[in-house]
Design a protein around this motif. Structure first.
Motif, PDB file in Angstrom:
ATOM      1  N   SER A  50      43.185  44.971  45.573  1.00  0.00           N
ATOM      2  CA  SER A  50      42.202  45.552  44.170  1.00  0.00           C
ATOM      3  C   SER A  50      43.004  44.340  43.196  1.00  0.00           C
ATOM      4  O   SER A  50      44.199  43.724  43.423  1.00  0.00           O
ATOM      5  CB  SER A  50      42.822  46.727  43.882  1.00  0.00           C
ATOM      6  OG  SER A  50      44.087  46.948  43.695  1.00  0.00           O
ATOM      7  N   PHE A  51      42.077  44.025  42.033  1.00  0.00           N
ATOM      8  CA  PHE A  51      42.624  42.949  41.304  1.00  0.00           C
ATOM      9  C   PHE A  51      41.776  43.259  39.920  1.00  0.00           C
ATOM     10  O   PHE A  51      41.151  43.981  39.954  1.00  0.00           O
ATOM     11  CB  PHE A  51      42.419  41.783  41.936  1.00  0.00           C
ATOM     12  CG  PHE A  51      41.226  41.517  42.268  1.00  0.00           C
ATOM     13  CD1 PHE A  51      39.939  41.535  41.785  1.00  0.00           C
ATOM     14  CD2 PHE A  51      40.830  41.659  43.857  1.00  0.00           C
ATOM     15  CE1 PHE A  51      38.581  41.351  42.457  1.00  0.00           C
ATOM     16  CE2 PHE A  51      39.600  41.745  44.439  1.00  0.00           C
ATOM     17  CZ  PHE A  51      38.542  41.590  43.793  1.00  0.00           C
ATOM     18  N   ASP A  52      42.342  42.658  39.005  1.00  0.00           N
ATOM     19  CA  ASP A  52      41.599  42.576  37.662  1.00  0.00           C
ATOM     20  C   ASP A  52      41.807  41.006  36.924  1.00  0.00           C
ATOM     21  O   ASP A  52      42.376  40.121  38.067  1.00  0.00           O
ATOM     22  CB  ASP A  52      42.297  43.624  36.679  1.00  0.00           C
ATOM     23  CG  ASP A  52      43.746  43.336  36.344  1.00  0.00           C
ATOM     24  OD1 ASP A  52      44.263  42.324  36.551  1.00  0.00           O
ATOM     25  OD2 ASP A  52      44.415  44.474  36.050  1.00  0.00           O
ATOM     26  N   GLN A  53      41.579  40.602  36.125  1.00  0.00           N
ATOM     27  CA  GLN A  53      41.627  39.319  35.519  1.00  0.00           C
ATOM     28  C   GLN A  53      43.049  38.697  35.864  1.00  0.00           C
ATOM     29  O   GLN A  53      43.271  37.534  36.194  1.00  0.00           O
ATOM     30  CB  GLN A  53      41.226  39.173  34.107  1.00  0.00           C
ATOM     31  CG  GLN A  53      41.307  37.693  33.578  1.00  0.00           C
ATOM     32  CD  GLN A  53      40.781  37.318  32.352  1.00  0.00           C
ATOM     33  OE1 GLN A  53      40.317  38.343  31.610  1.00  0.00           O
ATOM     34  NE2 GLN A  53      40.957  36.290  31.635  1.00  0.00           N
ATOM     35  N   ASP A  54      44.065  39.401  35.912  1.00  0.00           N
ATOM     36  CA  ASP A  54      45.439  38.718  35.546  1.00  0.00           C
ATOM     37  C   ASP A  54      46.443  39.372  36.696  1.00  0.00           C
ATOM     38  O   ASP A  54      47.547  38.848  36.842  1.00  0.00           O
ATOM     39  CB  ASP A  54      46.242  38.826  34.184  1.00  0.00           C
ATOM     40  CG  ASP A  54      45.476  38.306  33.261  1.00  0.00           C
ATOM     41  OD1 ASP A  54      45.049  37.040  33.490  1.00  0.00           O
ATOM     42  OD2 ASP A  54      45.313  38.659  32.184  1.00  0.00           O
ATOM     43  N   SER A  55      45.907  40.163  37.370  1.00  0.00           N
ATOM     44  CA  SER A  55      46.809  40.735  38.591  1.00  0.00           C
ATOM     45  C   SER A  55      46.149  41.162  40.074  1.00  0.00           C
ATOM     46  O   SER A  55      44.995  41.251  40.026  1.00  0.00           O
ATOM     47  CB  SER A  55      47.425  42.127  38.089  1.00  0.00           C
ATOM     48  OG  SER A  55      47.012  43.061  37.994  1.00  0.00           O
TER      49      SER A  55
END
Length: 141
Positions: A50-55
């Motif tokens: 899983s991820f978002d813009q910075d992690s």
């Protein structure tokens, strides 16, 4: 402090395309969609992602790891720091041009481990850095 480096991987895309895609982790949605395919290529390794813009958080062999981008050096390097990791670590992805249509990349992990732990984690970390580089080389940029 120990350091592990992947072999250099060639990708058939420009340095700019590779860097731009990896610098915003939301762009990895296509990888998330292919997770089942990755699971079959690397059985028992990658369990979830899983991820978002910075992690980026991935579950590997029952261990959940979160890496957060701490620095972006445009077109050249993306540096991550372990956020919730079993040991203090940094990871960086270097991207260099080969030609107008091809780039090369290398993944490096640096971890703080004592002498006793080094013997236990060296092989998994070296394998992990190589597998991550393999996965990154397979992404359609």
């Amino acid at each position: 402090m120990v350091q592990f480096e992947s072999s250099v991987k060639h990708v058939p895309y420009t340095q700019e395309r590779v860097y731009t895609k990896l610098a915003d982790l939301n762009n990895l949605a296509s990888v998330r969609e292919r997770l089942d395919e990755l699971k079959s290529k690397f059985p028992g390794k990658v369990e979830d992602l899983s991820f978002d813009q910075d992690s980026l958080t991935l579950k590997v062999q029952g261990i959940s790891l979160t890496l957060r981008i701490i620095e972006r050096e445009p077109m050249k390097c993306i540096k991550f720091e372990g956020d919730r990791t079993p040991l203090p670590m940094n990871l960086w992805i270097q991207v260099l041009p080969v030609s107008d249509a091809e780039a090369k990349m290398k993944v490096t992990i640096r971890a703080e481990v004592n002498a006793f732990m080094k013997a236990m984690v060296s092989k998994p970390l070296q394998e992990g850095v190589e597998k991550l580089a393999d996965i990154l080389a397979l992404i359609p940029y």
